[in-house]
Design a protein around this motif. Structure first.
Motif, PDB file in Angstrom:
ATOM      1  N   TYR A  58      43.340  61.573  95.488  1.00 18.37           N
ATOM      2  CA  TYR A  58      43.457  60.219  96.031  1.00 18.37           C
ATOM      3  C   TYR A  58      44.913  59.834  96.266  1.00 18.37           C
ATOM      4  O   TYR A  58      45.253  59.242  97.306  1.00 18.37           O
ATOM      5  CB  TYR A  58      42.804  59.213  95.076  1.00 18.37           C
ATOM      6  N   SER A  59      45.797  60.150  95.327  1.00 23.35           N
ATOM      7  CA  SER A  59      47.198  59.732  95.431  1.00 23.35           C
ATOM      8  C   SER A  59      47.887  60.359  96.633  1.00 23.35           C
ATOM      9  O   SER A  59      48.584  59.665  97.398  1.00 23.35           O
ATOM     10  CB  SER A  59      47.950  60.094  94.145  1.00 23.35           C
ATOM     11  N   ILE A  60      47.713  61.661  96.823  1.00 23.34           N
ATOM     12  CA  ILE A  60      48.364  62.345  97.937  1.00 23.34           C
ATOM     13  C   ILE A  60      47.791  61.888  99.270  1.00 23.34           C
ATOM     14  O   ILE A  60      48.526  61.739 100.262  1.00 23.34           O
ATOM     15  CB  ILE A  60      48.230  63.871  97.783  1.00 23.34           C
ATOM     16  N   SER A  61      46.481  61.630  99.328  1.00 24.30           N
ATOM     17  CA  SER A  61      45.874  61.140 100.573  1.00 24.30           C
ATOM     18  C   SER A  61      46.454  59.785 100.961  1.00 24.30           C
ATOM     19  O   SER A  61      46.839  59.561 102.123  1.00 24.30           O
ATOM     20  CB  SER A  61      44.353  61.030 100.411  1.00 24.30           C
ATOM     21  N   HIS A  62      46.523  58.865 100.004  1.00 22.43           N
ATOM     22  CA  HIS A  62      47.115  57.554 100.284  1.00 22.43           C
ATOM     23  C   HIS A  62      48.587  57.689 100.663  1.00 22.43           C
ATOM     24  O   HIS A  62      49.069  57.023 101.591  1.00 22.43           O
ATOM     25  CB  HIS A  62      46.987  56.658  99.049  1.00 22.43           C
ATOM     26  N   TYR A  63      49.284  58.554  99.956  1.00 14.83           N
ATOM     27  CA  TYR A  63      50.721  58.741 100.176  1.00 14.83           C
ATOM     28  C   TYR A  63      51.003  59.227 101.594  1.00 14.83           C
ATOM     29  O   TYR A  63      51.919  58.714 102.270  1.00 14.83           O
ATOM     30  CB  TYR A  63      51.234  59.746  99.156  1.00 14.83           C
ATOM     31  N   SER A  64      50.234  60.195 102.071  1.00 15.20           N
ATOM     32  CA  SER A  64      50.479  60.748 103.406  1.00 15.20           C
ATOM     33  C   SER A  64      50.291  59.689 104.487  1.00 15.20           C
ATOM     34  O   SER A  64      51.047  59.635 105.464  1.00 15.20           O
ATOM     35  CB  SER A  64      49.547  61.937 103.663  1.00 15.20           C
ATOM     36  N   VAL A  65      49.269  58.841 104.318  1.00 16.53           N
ATOM     37  CA  VAL A  65      49.024  57.794 105.310  1.00 16.53           C
ATOM     38  C   VAL A  65      50.166  56.778 105.320  1.00 16.53           C
ATOM     39  O   VAL A  65      50.632  56.359 106.385  1.00 16.53           O
ATOM     40  CB  VAL A  65      47.681  57.093 105.021  1.00 16.53           C
ATOM     41  N   TRP A  66      50.644  56.403 104.149  1.00 17.35           N
ATOM     42  CA  TRP A  66      51.685  55.392 104.083  1.00 17.35           C
ATOM     43  C   TRP A  66      53.054  55.926 104.482  1.00 17.35           C
ATOM     44  O   TRP A  66      53.963  55.142 104.784  1.00 17.35           O
ATOM     45  CB  TRP A  66      51.711  54.755 102.701  1.00 17.35           C
TER      46      TRP A  66
ATOM     47  N   PHE B 124      55.345  57.152  93.242  1.00 17.38           N
ATOM     48  CA  PHE B 124      55.084  56.547  91.937  1.00 17.38           C
ATOM     49  C   PHE B 124      54.100  55.386  92.055  1.00 17.38           C
ATOM     50  O   PHE B 124      53.260  55.182  91.170  1.00 17.38           O
ATOM     51  CB  PHE B 124      56.392  56.079  91.302  1.00 17.38           C
ATOM     52  N   ILE B 125      54.195  54.640  93.150  1.00 14.19           N
ATOM     53  CA  ILE B 125      53.271  53.521  93.358  1.00 14.19           C
ATOM     54  C   ILE B 125      51.836  54.019  93.461  1.00 14.19           C
ATOM     55  O   ILE B 125      50.919  53.493  92.807  1.00 14.19           O
ATOM     56  CB  ILE B 125      53.660  52.726  94.626  1.00 14.19           C
ATOM     57  N   PHE B 126      51.603  55.059  94.246  1.00 12.14           N
ATOM     58  CA  PHE B 126      50.233  55.521  94.454  1.00 12.14           C
ATOM     59  C   PHE B 126      49.699  56.288  93.251  1.00 12.14           C
ATOM     60  O   PHE B 126      48.487  56.281  93.002  1.00 12.14           O
ATOM     61  CB  PHE B 126      50.144  56.345  95.734  1.00 12.14           C
ATOM     62  N   LEU B 127      50.573  56.929  92.505  1.00 13.22           N
ATOM     63  CA  LEU B 127      50.128  57.530  91.245  1.00 13.22           C
ATOM     64  C   LEU B 127      49.695  56.440  90.266  1.00 13.22           C
ATOM     65  O   LEU B 127      48.697  56.597  89.545  1.00 13.22           O
ATOM     66  CB  LEU B 127      51.247  58.376  90.641  1.00 13.22           C
TER      67      LEU B 127
ATOM     68  N   ASN C  86      46.249  54.940  91.306  1.00 18.96           N
ATOM     69  CA  ASN C  86      45.108  55.826  91.065  1.00 18.96           C
ATOM     70  C   ASN C  86      45.031  56.341  89.633  1.00 18.96           C
ATOM     71  O   ASN C  86      44.127  57.125  89.316  1.00 18.96           O
ATOM     72  CB  ASN C  86      45.172  57.019  92.033  1.00 18.96           C
ATOM     73  N   ALA C  87      45.942  55.900  88.775  1.00 16.21           N
ATOM     74  CA  ALA C  87      45.958  56.385  87.391  1.00 16.21           C
ATOM     75  C   ALA C  87      44.688  56.018  86.635  1.00 16.21           C
ATOM     76  O   ALA C  87      44.314  56.704  85.676  1.00 16.21           O
ATOM     77  CB  ALA C  87      47.183  55.840  86.661  1.00 16.21           C
ATOM     78  N   HIS C  88      43.998  54.972  87.060  1.00 13.68           N
ATOM     79  CA  HIS C  88      42.770  54.557  86.368  1.00 13.68           C
ATOM     80  C   HIS C  88      41.709  55.652  86.381  1.00 13.68           C
ATOM     81  O   HIS C  88      40.816  55.692  85.519  1.00 13.68           O
ATOM     82  CB  HIS C  88      42.197  53.303  87.023  1.00 13.68           C
ATOM     83  N   LEU C  89      41.809  56.580  87.351  1.00 12.85           N
ATOM     84  CA  LEU C  89      40.823  57.659  87.445  1.00 12.85           C
ATOM     85  C   LEU C  89      40.898  58.613  86.259  1.00 12.85           C
ATOM     86  O   LEU C  89      39.955  59.355  85.998  1.00 12.85           O
ATOM     87  CB  LEU C  89      41.018  58.416  88.761  1.00 12.85           C
ATOM     88  N   PHE C  90      42.031  58.604  85.533  1.00 15.53           N
ATOM     89  CA  PHE C  90      42.112  59.388  84.306  1.00 15.53           C
ATOM     90  C   PHE C  90      41.103  58.892  83.261  1.00 15.53           C
ATOM     91  O   PHE C  90      40.688  59.634  82.380  1.00 15.53           O
ATOM     92  CB  PHE C  90      43.519  59.327  83.717  1.00 15.53           C
ATOM     93  N   TRP C  91      40.707  57.616  83.364  1.00 16.63           N
ATOM     94  CA  TRP C  91      39.783  57.039  82.393  1.00 16.63           C
ATOM     95  C   TRP C  91      38.393  56.776  82.984  1.00 16.63           C
ATOM     96  O   TRP C  91      37.418  56.782  82.256  1.00 16.63           O
ATOM     97  CB  TRP C  91      40.343  55.717  81.856  1.00 16.63           C
ATOM     98  N   THR C  92      38.323  56.550  84.285  1.00 14.96           N
ATOM     99  CA  THR C  92      37.047  56.142  84.885  1.00 14.96           C
ATOM    100  C   THR C  92      36.195  57.295  85.382  1.00 14.96           C
ATOM    101  O   THR C  92      35.026  57.100  85.718  1.00 14.96           O
ATOM    102  CB  THR C  92      37.298  55.167  86.049  1.00 14.96           C
ATOM    103  N   VAL C  93      36.753  58.503  85.486  1.00 13.55           N
ATOM    104  CA  VAL C  93      35.952  59.679  85.844  1.00 13.55           C
ATOM    105  C   VAL C  93      36.010  60.694  84.713  1.00 13.55           C
ATOM    106  O   VAL C  93      37.005  60.777  83.988  1.00 13.55           O
ATOM    107  CB  VAL C  93      36.426  60.326  87.165  1.00 13.55           C
ATOM    108  N   GLU C  94      34.952  61.460  84.574  1.00 14.62           N
ATOM    109  CA  GLU C  94      34.874  62.477  83.529  1.00 14.62           C
ATOM    110  C   GLU C  94      33.745  63.433  83.848  1.00 14.62           C
ATOM    111  O   GLU C  94      32.963  63.224  84.795  1.00 14.62           O
ATOM    112  CB  GLU C  94      34.646  61.830  82.164  1.00 14.62           C
ATOM    113  N   LEU C  95      33.671  64.512  83.081  1.00 10.22           N
ATOM    114  CA  LEU C  95      32.569  65.446  83.240  1.00 10.22           C
ATOM    115  C   LEU C  95      31.305  64.847  82.628  1.00 10.22           C
ATOM    116  O   LEU C  95      31.310  64.428  81.466  1.00 10.22           O
ATOM    117  CB  LEU C  95      32.888  66.774  82.554  1.00 10.22           C
ATOM    118  N   THR C  96      30.251  64.794  83.421  1.00 16.12           N
ATOM    119  CA  THR C  96      28.981  64.254  82.943  1.00 16.12           C
ATOM    120  C   THR C  96      27.872  65.275  83.154  1.00 16.12           C
ATOM    121  O   THR C  96      27.917  66.078  84.096  1.00 16.12           O
ATOM    122  CB  THR C  96      28.618  62.951  83.682  1.00 16.12           C
TER     123      THR C  96
END
Length: 401
Positions: free
Chosen positions: A140-148, A185-188, A191-201
């Motif tokens: 997500y971070s790199i995708s947003h970064y490239s567009v901006w 750094f802004i886009f990281l 998207n940092a919330h994904l470290f907590w909101t996604v996981e292996l299920t």
């Protein structure tokens, strides 16, 4: 999806195994599970009978390697050309060089991983908790970064064309380096919330329980219903509005400047060729601006629309035929999105005279100083060196493209 055909015997065997593993299971629970299992297995079987689903599988198999080859080679060439000694004087080339790196990372993290998963059935994102979270955040971070980065280039062009007196202040290599670092750094952080909101299920798939990288149990509502809208705004809608706004002002300013020059150039001392070259240069500028905007629009908006539609119409996807159509549309939209990260090199070649000259020089080993001798008005596109303003006519070695 597994295309294996399941019959009543298969289902009976599965239920018998369940009964042997858990002697206390009730008849009602066994019947309910049998009904659900039968529905899942027949749904998978029916999908393979639809042309849309087979086309989706074929596209995922044959299109990604083409985009990967064109994109990686094009981005590598773009990086080296943009860091060429005659190009590094402009701050804009730094943005575009970083963009070529970002686009390559998007292709590797997203498209290459998806293609390998299609071939082998193995997705490293589902192999460990660390890979699940890290790949999701970086993707997500790199995708947003490239567009901006494209947005940053557009804003810089706007300053050159519409605020030329401020160009020497803002269009500097040092300032561009700061913007590049701050943006990542802004886009990281976003998207940092994904470290907590996604996981292996654990999920049931093809008669087995497998681990999938997906929304955590506490964040299903956020990831499935809220985050797609945020991603839509960050990756597509907001950048699109900004690009259209600034490009409209740039085109309007170029048209006005062209009209003013036409009045001055209609005198008897002005050569006809000079008038024609000026008009051609401004036409190329307009084409380049429209190409950037509409290429971005055509290749990125469909994917976000499909993501939102998938959430809104989720309850209507029980029909295999409807689901097969949605899968095909999503695949086409996703490949279009990756196309946006694969074709910048070709856009530069199509719209940049100097860029083409360097490409020819690198590939053919020939001098391009005499290839084109027309008046280059690309100073309206990109900022000059920090110690120059963006007015006046420059030689080929002092213009970006």
């Amino acid at each position: 999806m597994d295309s294996t055909f399941y019959d009543d015997y298969n289902i009976s065997q599965i239920l018998l195994e369940m009964l042997m593993q858990n002697q206390n299971i009730s008849n009602e629970a066994l019947i309910a599970h049998a009904q659900l299992l039968y529905k899942q297995l027949t749904f998978e079987r029916d999908l393979s009978s639809y042309t849309e689903f087979r086309l989706h599988k074929a596209m995922l198999l044959y299109v990604p390697p083409i985009l990967l080859v064109l994109g990686v080679i094009g981005n590598v060439l773009s990086f080296f050309i943009l860091r060429h000694k005659t190009m590094t004087r402009q701050s804009t080339t730094l943005f575009l060089a970083v963009l070529s790196i970002a686009d390559s990372l998007v292709l590797f993290i997203g498209l290459f991983r998806k293609w390998i998963g299609e071939i082998t059935g193995l997705d490293i994102q589902h192999e460990s908790m660390f890979l699940c979270k890290t790949i999701t955040v970086l993707g997500y971070s790199i995708s947003h970064y490239s567009v901006w980065l494209i947005v940053a280039v557009t804003i810089e062009r706007f300053i050159v064309v519409c605020r030329p007196l401020q160009a020497s202040r803002y269009c500097k290599q040092k300032r561009a380096r700061k913007v590049v670092l701050v943006m990542i750094f802004i886009f990281l952080a976003i998207n940092a919330h994904l470290f907590w909101t996604v996981e292996l299920t654990e999920q049931s798939m093809n008669r087995k329980t497998v681990l999938r990288c997906d929304a955590g149990p506490k964040f299903v509502e956020f990831i499935d219903r809220i985050w797609p809208w945020i991603d839509l705004v960050l990756y597509s809608l907001f950048p699109l509005v900004i690009l259209l706004f600034f490009n409209t002002h740039i085109i309007r300013q170029v048209v006005r400047a062209t009209a003013g020059r036409d009045i001055l150039q209609n005198g008897p001392l002005m050569k006809v060729d000079a008038r024609r070259n000026t008009k051609d240069a401004n036409l190329k500028l307009t084409i380049m601006l429209l190409t950037i905007s509409f290429t971005f629009l055509a290749t990125t908006v469909p994917m976000n629309v499909v993501m939102i539609a998938s959430v809104v119409w989720r309850n209507e996807m029980d029909n295999p035929k409807q689901f097969a159509k949605l899968v095909l549309i999503r695949t086409i939209s996703e490949l279009l999105m990756y196309l946006n990260h694969s074709i910048n090199f070709f856009l530069y070649c199509a719209t940049g005279q100097k860029f083409r000259n360097i490409v020819l020089r690198m590939i053919c080993g020939r001098s391009t100083s005499n290839i084109s001798n027309f008046s280059d008005h690309s100073q309206h596109l990109y900022c000059s060196r920090a110690n120059n303003n963006c007015n006046g006519h420059k030689s080929e070695n002092e213009t970006a493209f």
